[in-house]
Motif scaffolding. Structure first.
Motif, PDB file in Angstrom:
ATOM      1  N   GLY A 159       0.908  -1.139  -0.083  1.00 33.67           N
ATOM      2  CA  GLY A 159      -0.020  -0.063  -0.050  1.00 33.67           C
ATOM      3  C   GLY A 159       1.016   1.059   0.032  1.00 33.67           C
ATOM      4  O   GLY A 159       2.093   1.227  -0.623  1.00 33.67           O
ATOM      5  N   TYR A 160       0.424   2.461   0.572  1.00 35.34           N
ATOM      6  CA  TYR A 160       1.010   3.556   0.748  1.00 35.34           C
ATOM      7  C   TYR A 160       1.291   4.187   1.958  1.00 35.34           C
ATOM      8  O   TYR A 160       0.402   3.985   2.861  1.00 35.34           O
ATOM      9  N   ARG A 161       2.458   4.527   2.405  1.00 31.11           N
ATOM     10  CA  ARG A 161       2.697   5.294   3.584  1.00 31.11           C
ATOM     11  C   ARG A 161       2.342   6.627   3.461  1.00 31.11           C
ATOM     12  O   ARG A 161       2.803   7.343   2.527  1.00 31.11           O
ATOM     13  N   ILE A 162       1.483   7.370   4.347  1.00 30.87           N
ATOM     14  CA  ILE A 162       1.132   8.526   4.208  1.00 30.87           C
ATOM     15  C   ILE A 162       2.081   9.668   5.004  1.00 30.87           C
ATOM     16  O   ILE A 162       2.441   9.413   6.005  1.00 30.87           O
ATOM     17  N   VAL A 163       2.584  10.277   4.416  1.00 29.16           N
ATOM     18  CA  VAL A 163       3.870  11.065   4.445  1.00 29.16           C
ATOM     19  C   VAL A 163       3.492  12.577   4.754  1.00 29.16           C
ATOM     20  O   VAL A 163       3.286  13.180   3.865  1.00 29.16           O
ATOM     21  N   PRO A 164       3.944  13.271   5.692  1.00 30.51           N
ATOM     22  CA  PRO A 164       3.492  14.699   5.737  1.00 30.51           C
ATOM     23  C   PRO A 164       4.442  15.392   4.885  1.00 30.51           C
ATOM     24  O   PRO A 164       5.450  15.176   4.534  1.00 30.51           O
ATOM     25  N   ALA A 165       3.744  16.420   4.344  1.00 32.06           N
ATOM     26  CA  ALA A 165       4.352  17.307   3.458  1.00 32.06           C
ATOM     27  C   ALA A 165       4.282  18.732   3.657  1.00 32.06           C
ATOM     28  O   ALA A 165       4.437  19.827   2.811  1.00 32.06           O
ATOM     29  N   GLY A 166       3.714  19.131   5.202  1.00 27.68           N
ATOM     30  CA  GLY A 166       3.409  20.237   5.485  1.00 27.68           C
ATOM     31  C   GLY A 166       2.745  20.495   6.723  1.00 27.68           C
ATOM     32  O   GLY A 166       2.739  19.631   7.365  1.00 27.68           O
ATOM     33  N   ASP A 167       2.259  21.544   7.123  1.00 27.07           N
ATOM     34  CA  ASP A 167       1.908  21.930   8.336  1.00 27.07           C
ATOM     35  C   ASP A 167       0.369  21.140   8.589  1.00 27.07           C
ATOM     36  O   ASP A 167      -0.422  20.974   7.705  1.00 27.07           O
ATOM     37  N   VAL A 168      -0.033  20.705   9.768  1.00 33.70           N
ATOM     38  CA  VAL A 168      -1.032  20.398  10.270  1.00 33.70           C
ATOM     39  C   VAL A 168      -1.819  21.665  10.626  1.00 33.70           C
ATOM     40  O   VAL A 168      -1.416  22.649  11.308  1.00 33.70           O
ATOM     41  N   GLU A 169      -3.195  21.944   9.807  1.00 38.18           N
ATOM     42  CA  GLU A 169      -3.776  23.263  10.265  1.00 38.18           C
ATOM     43  C   GLU A 169      -5.194  23.242  10.711  1.00 38.18           C
ATOM     44  O   GLU A 169      -5.923  22.135  10.021  1.00 38.18           O
ATOM     45  N   ILE A 170      -5.474  23.827  11.367  1.00 33.68           N
ATOM     46  CA  ILE A 170      -7.018  23.669  11.758  1.00 33.68           C
ATOM     47  C   ILE A 170      -8.022  24.513  10.763  1.00 33.68           C
ATOM     48  O   ILE A 170      -7.319  25.381  10.171  1.00 33.68           O
ATOM     49  N   THR A 171      -9.087  24.145  10.672  1.00 33.64           N
ATOM     50  CA  THR A 171      -9.898  24.786   9.585  1.00 33.64           C
ATOM     51  C   THR A 171      -9.895  26.118   9.742  1.00 33.64           C
ATOM     52  O   THR A 171     -10.210  26.718  10.793  1.00 33.64           O
ATOM     53  N   PRO A 172      -9.958  26.999   8.565  1.00 32.80           N
ATOM     54  CA  PRO A 172     -10.093  28.362   8.630  1.00 32.80           C
ATOM     55  C   PRO A 172     -11.585  28.668   8.822  1.00 32.80           C
ATOM     56  O   PRO A 172     -11.938  29.892   9.175  1.00 32.80           O
ATOM     57  N   GLN A 173     -12.473  27.797   8.943  1.00 33.13           N
ATOM     58  CA  GLN A 173     -13.910  27.904   9.205  1.00 33.13           C
ATOM     59  C   GLN A 173     -14.021  28.739  10.717  1.00 33.13           C
ATOM     60  O   GLN A 173     -14.924  29.213  11.211  1.00 33.13           O
ATOM     61  N   ILE A 174     -12.829  28.299  11.633  1.00 34.13           N
ATOM     62  CA  ILE A 174     -12.736  29.046  12.906  1.00 34.13           C
ATOM     63  C   ILE A 174     -12.201  30.526  12.435  1.00 34.13           C
ATOM     64  O   ILE A 174     -10.902  30.471  12.519  1.00 34.13           O
ATOM     65  N   GLY A 175     -12.851  31.219  12.859  1.00 34.60           N
ATOM     66  CA  GLY A 175     -12.290  32.579  12.713  1.00 34.60           C
ATOM     67  C   GLY A 175     -11.646  33.330  13.851  1.00 34.60           C
ATOM     68  O   GLY A 175     -10.834  34.198  13.892  1.00 34.60           O
ATOM     69  N   ASN A 176     -11.816  32.674  14.969  1.00 30.63           N
ATOM     70  CA  ASN A 176     -11.039  33.253  16.280  1.00 30.63           C
ATOM     71  C   ASN A 176      -9.715  32.470  16.168  1.00 30.63           C
ATOM     72  O   ASN A 176      -9.391  31.450  16.569  1.00 30.63           O
TER      73      ASN A 176
END
Length: 875
Positions: free
Chosen positions: A98-115
């Motif tokens: 199969g495939y290993r899922i390799v991070p390629a950048g930031d973990v980011e919280i959804t921009p729907q949270i405006g605060n």
């Protein structure tokens, strides 16, 4: 115009905020994961892996944790909802099963949270998005808190993956998806905040307000990178100029110039911020910088390279180079530079001697007359050059000297004739001019200088003076910030004292969006900001970047793709009238590059190093007025048929056939592009269906729109125009837009294939088709060989059956004779360049860097015997 007023205008014209992307499944399948760290070789996973490989520079794959799914009425409209609460760019790395899922950048919280404060707090929770996080105690509570913070009408925690049609639920599971477009954050509030700061002395003020030019530093440019005259001039200007502008066609070394300028400023004790349009462009520049010695660049945005820098910073650093070591490095550079100057001086003297001797035949008819009128010029022990220099300076006994030597009107002619006679006699006595050993020594000296300045740059970037206690503390804090989530990183970076930090880490690279989103709002934080691809950057996004530096290097090409503005003419006119602002702030039409070009002269980089002549010839003539110096011309490339036009009613099938033909021929590095997004998507689907991910990676196959390929290149590019004979005029006008068309036809290095269903187009397309089927492009016509030594030598070489082409043009340079087979030619320089030794050195440097093998073949070396010279050269 004062900066505060500029920023108020831009704030009124800026988008207010993000477009609300509520359905991430529009870009491709939403693939639910049983394990957030790996996925099996299912049909859906294979497709996502292929999409990721085809768009590897854009990094479209995302892993999400916790999805809001369903349907709801939002802002008065029924909307489909597929929103991840957490997401991260990833790559799929192939394994046996199969495939290993390799991070390629930031973990980011959804921009729907405006605060943002709440978002940062949620991101900072222990273990968020780590392995096994969703199964951990408290993860569902975290997801529910984040879901409520979005303001979307979520009303239940789902027990399965099915999306309801009448409400929105939270599915606490991971999934893979594809992002096609990334919308930038709104800047209106940020720009208004900047308007309240003191911005005098920043690059922003220099672009919009009157600024005094600083005194230019004309010190010789010493760089570890080989530079053309124009590139060296750019490096010289960025030392002091408030605004430096660089322009040029595709493949002209703009990125090379950016790197050289950045290293120069840092080595002089300054700091540099490089702002690009895309994460890929940032990583390309970072990779280019890593090839040369100097400071480690800080990639502060969404880039996988941050982790290695964070590890280095948090592991601690040594005490750095001492002042004594830095001085020793400076002394090593001084010695190496003296060695280069000494060798250049020797070569220059030899070339000047050749030039003087070459003038003797012109003086021969007058020698007796001049010797009679000015006998002093021809006496033994007289140095005609020194005497002439005394006369030019108006020496103490100038009139007396003239009377003693003879008639004043003949003195200068006599001195020149005597110098030519002495030079010819010297060459005859010493066997003529053979510079081959000296060229080798000069080449070694220049390499030694590049190593010395490189070593000095590397150590000075880590000197003890830069790395004091405050700088170390800032670097350690930066290491922590680089590992934090995006929102938390923004908060941490804002608390770090800017001065010591950029003194210790003076080179920062990120996207235009990341600069404003992540870096502290500190006016003049950097000495220099480099705004890359500035024609593609609008003023709204450029302003906060320019405010963060004292000087600006603005790089762009107004003949390539420009930014897209969604502000109406009515809104622009209204805002400009309300603020009594001038047309420079017309954000629909004036890019950041246009603005800079109105504030400072642009340095044109004319040398083209990317494409074979046939590929660049159309753009060179049509868009750049033949102002390009095409240095890729060789006997092997000049007549290469590099453009194929394939007429086909089914463009998709024809593109697949073209890809397969190139693959069978062994081509690696194939780009497939179209002006239209739907056509690009259809090509992607066809390629994913036709090739497994292993083959896509092996071929280096990419696909996308022309806009996605700006700034990229490939060995072979296949263009699908996506036009039908019965298409409305608007579609043809879109394809024939000069900026888009210029980018579309200049991405290939070796070959371009244009697939079209249109048989006989008119306008720009018709011109290009006629060019493609006409005679091959020649970068510079060959001139007739002038009579004399070069002509005699060419005649003898031809008698020996040596392939010989006289006056061979390469860019702005002319090679006297080009000999040998087309695939392995040698350039023969039969005399010094007519413009003098400096031009001779510049010609040799440019052609050598372009890959030419060169030899000097001056007549003096063979005592004017072309047959002997031809025999030597032929062997």
């Amino acid at each position: 115009m004062v900066p505060s007023r500029v920023l108020e205008v831009l704030a009124d014209l800026a988008p207010a905020g993000n477009d609300r992307e509520l359905d991430v499944s529009r870009g491709g399948p939403l693939v639910w994961l049983d394990d957030a760290e790996r996925v099996g070789r299912t049909k859906e996973a294979n497709r996502l892996a292929a999409i990721g490989a085809l768009h590897r520079e854009e990094r479209p794959l995302r892993r999400g944790w916790g999805f809001l799914v369903g349907r709801a009425e939002i802002e008065g409209k029924p909307r489909k909802v597929r929103v991840p609460l957490l997401s991260q760019p990833v790559q799929l790395e192939r394994g046996l099963l199969g495939y290993r899922i390799v991070p390629a950048g930031d973990v980011e919280i959804t921009p729907q949270i405006g605060n943002r404060t709440l978002a940062a707090a949620l991101e900072a929770a222990p273990g968020v998005a780590g392995p096994g996080w969703l199964a951990a105690t408290g993860s569902k509570a975290w997801l529910w808190s984040a879901a409520e913070a979005t303001g979307l009408p979520v009303d239940a925690l789902a027990t399965g993956r099915r999306a309801p049609n009448d409400r929105v639920v939270l599915v606490p599971e991971p999934a893979l998806f594809v992002v096609r477009d990334v919308f930038g954050a709104g800047l209106a509030d940020s720009l208004r905040s900047w308007a309240g700061r003191e911005l005098a002395g920043t690059a922003l003020a220099a672009l919009y307000d009157t600024c005094e030019e600083s005194e230019e530093d004309r010190t010789e440019v010493v760089s570890p990178l080989p530079l053309s005259e124009a590139q060296a001039e750019v490096v010289r200007r960025v030392r002091t100029a408030p605004v430096t502008v660089v322009s040029g066609p595709p493949g002209n070394g703009k990125s090379h110039t950016v790197v050289a300028a950045a290293l120069e400023v840092v080595h002089r004790g300054g700091s540099v911020l490089v702002a690009t349009q895309s994460p890929h462009a940032a990583e390309v520049l970072a990779g280019l910088l890593e090839r040369y010695p100097g400071p480690v660049p800080v990639l502060f945005g969404d880039a996988a390279r941050r982790e290695s820098l964070a590890a280095e910073l948090t592991a601690g650093l040594d005490s750095g180079a001492s002042d004594g070591e830095v001085r020793a490095d400076a002394e090593a550079v001084r010695r190496a530079l003296a060695g280069v100057r000494e060798m250049r001086s020797r070569v220059t003297a030899a070339l000047e001697l050749e030039m003087r001797a070459a003038g003797l035949p012109d003086w021969q008819p007058r020698l007796a007359e001049l010797a009679a009128d000015v006998p002093g010029a021809f006496r033994d022990g007289v140095d005609p050059e020194r005497v002439a220099a005394r006369l030019d300076r108006g020496g103490l006994a100038r009139w007396w000297t003239l009377r003693r030597m003879g008639a004043a009107e003949h003195v200068r002619d006599a001195l020149a004739a005597a110098a030519a006679q002495q030079a010819a006699a010297h060459l005859a006595a010493t066997g003529g001019t053979d510079l081959e050993p000296q060229w080798a020594v000069l080449h070694d000296a220049e390499n030694a200088l590049a190593r010395a300045i490189g070593d000095a740059m590397r150590r000075s970037a880590r000197s003890a003076r830069r790395w004091d206690r405050a700088a170390r503390r800032g670097a350690a804090d930066l290491g922590v910030a680089l590992r934090a989530g995006r929102n938390r990183r923004r908060e941490l970076l804002a608390t770090i004292e800017a001065g010591p930090l950029v003194r210790a880490l003076p080179l920062w690279i990120g996207t235009v969006a990341d600069v404003e989103d992540l870096l502290p709002a500190a006016p003049g934080m950097f000495d220099l900001v480099v705004l890359d691809e500035a024609s593609h950057v609008d003023q709204v996004r450029a302003a906060p970047v320019l405010a963060r530096a004292r000087r600006a290097l603005v790089v762009g090409d107004p003949r390539q793709l420009r930014f897209v503005s969604f502000v109406s003419d009515v809104d622009v006119a209204g805002v400009l009238a309300r603020h009594e602002a001038d047309e420079r702030l017309d954000v629909r039409r004036v890019s950041a590059y246009d603005l800079a070009a109105g504030a400072a002269p642009a340095t044109w980089l004319a040398e083209h190093h990317r494409s074979v002549p046939h590929l660049i010839g159309f753009s060179a003539r049509r868009f750049y007025g033949d102002r390009l110096d095409v240095l890729t011309r060789t006997p092997a490339s000049e007549h290469a048929d590099a453009i194929d036009v394939v007429h086909a009613s089914d463009e998709i099938a024809a593109v697949l056939a073209a890809v397969e033909k190139e693959a069978a021929a062994g081509t690696r590095g194939i780009g497939v592009i179209s002006p239209f997004r739907p056509q690009a998507d259809a090509l992607e689907a066809a390629l994913v269906e036709a090739y497994p991910v292993e083959r896509i990676e092996e071929l280096g196959l990419r696909v996308g729109t022309v806009h996605a390929f700006q700034g990229s290149e490939a060995d072979v590019v296949i263009v699908s125009l996506g036009l039908r004979p019965d298409d409305p005029p608007g579609r043809r006008r879109f394809v024939a837009d000069p900026n888009l068309f210029n980018v579309m036809v200049t991405r290939a290095r070796r070959k371009l294939v244009v697939v079209t269903a249109v048989e006989q187009p008119d306008g720009l397309l018709g011109e290009f088709f006629a060019y493609a089927s006409g005679p091959r492009a020649v970068a510079q016509p060959d001139a007739e060989v002038p009579p004399g030594w070069a002509a005699e030598l060419a005649t003898e070489l031809l008698r020996l059956d040596v392939i010989t082409r006289p006056s061979y043009g390469v860019g702005r340079w002319t090679i006297d004779l080009c000999i040998g087979p087309p695939e392995s030619p040698t350039g023969i320089l039969c005399a010094p360049h007519p413009d003098g030794p400096e031009a001779h050195l510049a010609r040799r440097r440019a052609l050598t860097q372009a890959g030419w093998r060169l030899r000097d073949a001056f007549a003096s070396r063979w005592n004017g015997d072309p047959r002997r010279a031809a025999l030597d050269l032929a062997t």
